[in-house]
Design a protein around this motif. Structure first.
Motif, mmCIF file in Angstrom:
data_model
loop_
_atom_site.group_PDB
_atom_site.id
_atom_site.type_symbol
_atom_site.label_atom_id
_atom_site.label_comp_id
_atom_site.label_asym_id
_atom_site.label_seq_id
_atom_site.Cartn_x
_atom_site.Cartn_y
_atom_site.Cartn_z
ATOM 1 N N PHE A 235 1.014 -0.994 0.373
ATOM 2 C CA PHE A 235 -0.073 -0.381 -0.418
ATOM 3 C C PHE A 235 0.835 1.095 0.048
ATOM 4 O O PHE A 235 2.550 0.873 0.204
ATOM 5 N N TRP A 236 0.799 2.615 -0.721
ATOM 6 C CA TRP A 236 0.833 3.733 -0.206
ATOM 7 C C TRP A 236 0.629 4.529 0.762
ATOM 8 O O TRP A 236 -0.734 4.504 1.749
ATOM 9 N N ARG A 237 1.714 5.508 1.196
ATOM 10 C CA ARG A 237 1.603 5.779 2.671
ATOM 11 C C ARG A 237 1.593 7.408 2.101
ATOM 12 O O ARG A 237 2.333 7.118 1.692
ATOM 13 N N LYS A 238 0.932 8.341 2.709
ATOM 14 C CA LYS A 238 1.441 9.669 2.816
ATOM 15 C C LYS A 238 1.388 10.515 4.028
ATOM 16 O O LYS A 238 0.572 10.266 5.070
ATOM 17 N N HIS B 263 -4.991 -0.006 -7.291
ATOM 18 C CA HIS B 263 -4.661 -1.214 -6.592
ATOM 19 C C HIS B 263 -4.511 -2.947 -8.322
ATOM 20 O O HIS B 263 -5.814 -3.013 -8.358
ATOM 21 N N GLY B 264 -3.721 -3.229 -7.926
ATOM 22 C CA GLY B 264 -3.650 -3.744 -9.703
ATOM 23 C C GLY B 264 -4.656 -5.558 -9.342
ATOM 24 O O GLY B 264 -4.172 -5.910 -8.186
ATOM 25 N N VAL C 98 0.781 -1.838 -7.013
ATOM 26 C CA VAL C 98 -0.796 -0.629 -6.775
ATOM 27 C C VAL C 98 0.368 0.324 -6.788
ATOM 28 O O VAL C 98 1.888 0.471 -6.884
ATOM 29 N N ASP C 99 -0.671 1.233 -7.720
ATOM 30 C CA ASP C 99 -0.081 2.154 -8.993
ATOM 31 C C ASP C 99 -0.598 3.764 -7.807
ATOM 32 O O ASP C 99 -2.010 3.463 -7.133
ATOM 33 N N LEU C 100 -0.185 4.883 -7.547
ATOM 34 C CA LEU C 100 0.103 5.930 -6.941
ATOM 35 C C LEU C 100 -0.033 6.994 -8.389
ATOM 36 O O LEU C 100 0.726 6.984 -9.008
ATOM 37 N N ASN C 101 -1.272 7.424 -8.408
ATOM 38 C CA ASN C 101 -0.909 8.614 -9.080
ATOM 39 C C ASN C 101 -1.171 9.917 -8.594
ATOM 40 O O ASN C 101 -1.298 10.544 -8.022
ATOM 41 N N ILE C 102 0.240 10.500 -9.264
ATOM 42 C CA ILE C 102 0.825 11.218 -8.530
ATOM 43 C C ILE C 102 0.971 12.658 -9.615
ATOM 44 O O ILE C 102 1.209 13.848 -9.280
ATOM 45 N N ASP D 253 5.387 6.837 0.074
ATOM 46 C CA ASP D 253 6.522 5.749 0.675
ATOM 47 C C ASP D 253 5.436 4.400 -0.085
ATOM 48 O O ASP D 253 4.278 4.570 0.729
ATOM 49 N N CYS D 254 5.466 3.820 -0.528
ATOM 50 C CA CYS D 254 5.125 2.186 -0.340
ATOM 51 C C CYS D 254 5.303 1.267 0.440
ATOM 52 O O CYS D 254 6.767 1.205 0.384
ATOM 53 N N VAL D 255 4.567 0.795 0.763
ATOM 54 C CA VAL D 255 5.220 0.108 1.694
ATOM 55 C C VAL D 255 4.746 -1.789 1.718
ATOM 56 O O VAL D 255 3.259 -2.136 0.807
#
Length: 112
Positions: free
Chosen positions: A2-5, A16-17, A31-35, A47-49
């Protein structure tokens, strides 16, 4: 995974793919994050965990030098499309060109 901020798990702008099997019995996931709305100066806050049972969490900071973007994929796709178009045009042009080989053969060997 998962992604964290700022240490908080993100749910918005996260895709989530599928979990896909590999040929060796392991699996892969994405797991893609739209930046697109994230300012570059704020990237260090993300960060990605990756969590795996029995193993310490693997944490990867959002880093511009290791990001794969759709821009690269789009550029490669565009280049491939142009190459295919040029190849197709060349093949079509050769097929439509008149075949003068039989006329030349008659001129060189009129008795046949």
């Amino acid at each position: 995974m998962f992604w964290r901020k700022d240490g908080q798990e993100l749910h918005e702008d996260v895709d989530h793919g599928e979990i896909l099997p590999n040929h060796d019995g392991t699996f892969q996931m994405r797991v893609d994050l739209n930046i697109s709305s994230v300012k570059p100066e704020d990237w260090r806050r993300y960060d990605c965990v990756f969590q795996l049972y029995g193993v310490e969490d693997i944490i990867t900071k959002l880093d511009e030098t290791v990001i794969r973007t759709n821009c690269v994929i789009a550029a490669v796709s565009l280049l491939a499309a142009i190459l295919m178009a040029v190849t197709g045009f060349t093949v079509l042009k050769k097929k439509k060109a008149p075949d003068h080989s039989s006329e030349l053969s008659e001129k060189l060997h009129p008795e046949t």
